[in-house]
Design a protein around this motif. Sequence first.
Motif, PDB file in Angstrom:
ATOM      1  N   TYR A  21       0.826  -1.206   0.000  1.00  0.00           N
ATOM      2  CA  TYR A  21       0.000   0.000   0.000  1.00  0.00           C
ATOM      3  C   TYR A  21       0.864   1.261   0.000  1.00  0.00           C
ATOM      4  N   THR A  22       1.921   1.249   0.776  1.00  0.00           N
ATOM      5  CA  THR A  22       2.809   2.410   0.850  1.00  0.00           C
ATOM      6  C   THR A  22       3.500   2.645  -0.492  1.00  0.00           C
ATOM      7  N   TRP A  26      -0.027   5.372  -0.905  1.00  0.00           N
ATOM      8  CA  TRP A  26      -1.121   5.540   0.037  1.00  0.00           C
ATOM      9  C   TRP A  26      -0.572   5.775   1.431  1.00  0.00           C
ATOM     10  N   THR A  27      -1.260   6.606   2.214  1.00  0.00           N
ATOM     11  CA  THR A  27      -0.905   6.816   3.612  1.00  0.00           C
ATOM     12  C   THR A  27      -1.636   5.758   4.424  1.00  0.00           C
ATOM     13  N   ALA A  29      -1.954   3.570   8.195  1.00  0.00           N
ATOM     14  CA  ALA A  29      -1.679   3.499   9.624  1.00  0.00           C
ATOM     15  C   ALA A  29      -2.002   2.095  10.109  1.00  0.00           C
ATOM     16  N   LEU A  37      -6.341   2.899   5.697  1.00  0.00           N
ATOM     17  CA  LEU A  37      -5.979   3.905   4.711  1.00  0.00           C
ATOM     18  C   LEU A  37      -6.405   5.253   5.266  1.00  0.00           C
ATOM     19  N   ILE A  38      -5.503   6.224   5.266  1.00  0.00           N
ATOM     20  CA  ILE A  38      -5.835   7.569   5.707  1.00  0.00           C
ATOM     21  C   ILE A  38      -6.098   8.401   4.449  1.00  0.00           C
ATOM     22  N   ASP A  40      -6.811  11.510   1.917  1.00  0.00           N
ATOM     23  CA  ASP A  40      -6.192  12.829   1.785  1.00  0.00           C
ATOM     24  C   ASP A  40      -6.700  13.492   0.506  1.00  0.00           C
ATOM     25  N   GLY A 107      -8.633  12.892   5.885  1.00  0.00           N
ATOM     26  CA  GLY A 107      -8.037  12.184   7.010  1.00  0.00           C
ATOM     27  C   GLY A 107      -8.872  11.072   7.600  1.00  0.00           C
TER      28      GLY A 107
END
Length: 159
Positions: A21-22, A26-27, A29, A37-38, A40, A107
């Motif tokens: 994912y990174t 993608w952000t 957590a 997924l955060i 944005d 967010g």
Amino acid sequence: MRTTFPTSVSAADMTAAAQDYTQRGWTVAETANGLSLITDEDLSAIEVTGELAAEVRRFLRANNLSGPVIEIPGAERREIHLVTGVRKAALAFAALREAGATVYTDGAGISLPPTQLSAGSACWGVAPAEARWVPPVVAISAAVRAATTAHHAKLTIAC
């Protein structure tokens, strides 16, 4: 093809999924249950449920507009479509909300596979590797509009 993980996801599988994912930009957590997924200004999500979810998926597939779709387990069908193009999509977001869709932006966190939820694991209905793109929000908005228009037409004919 559906990507699912066993109930007890290994740390290695969780790490591999997070890295994938990174690498997509993608952000992400890590949560107690899995990955989130955060959203944005570049990547957001639209959730549709029930018959609307089925109609939206058919429309997107028929028009070659499908992107990554997360399926959320439960009594009612729930699908979360990842989308781009959110910076100039205020009208599309308003129309989606009016049609009953849930919009995740700014967010908000979205459960990503292999996250464990109360009714089971989030899984990919259309995995990112299978999708040719992450569609703009206006594509999902058009699918929702087409599905709701078709639904209203069926009701009118039935009456």
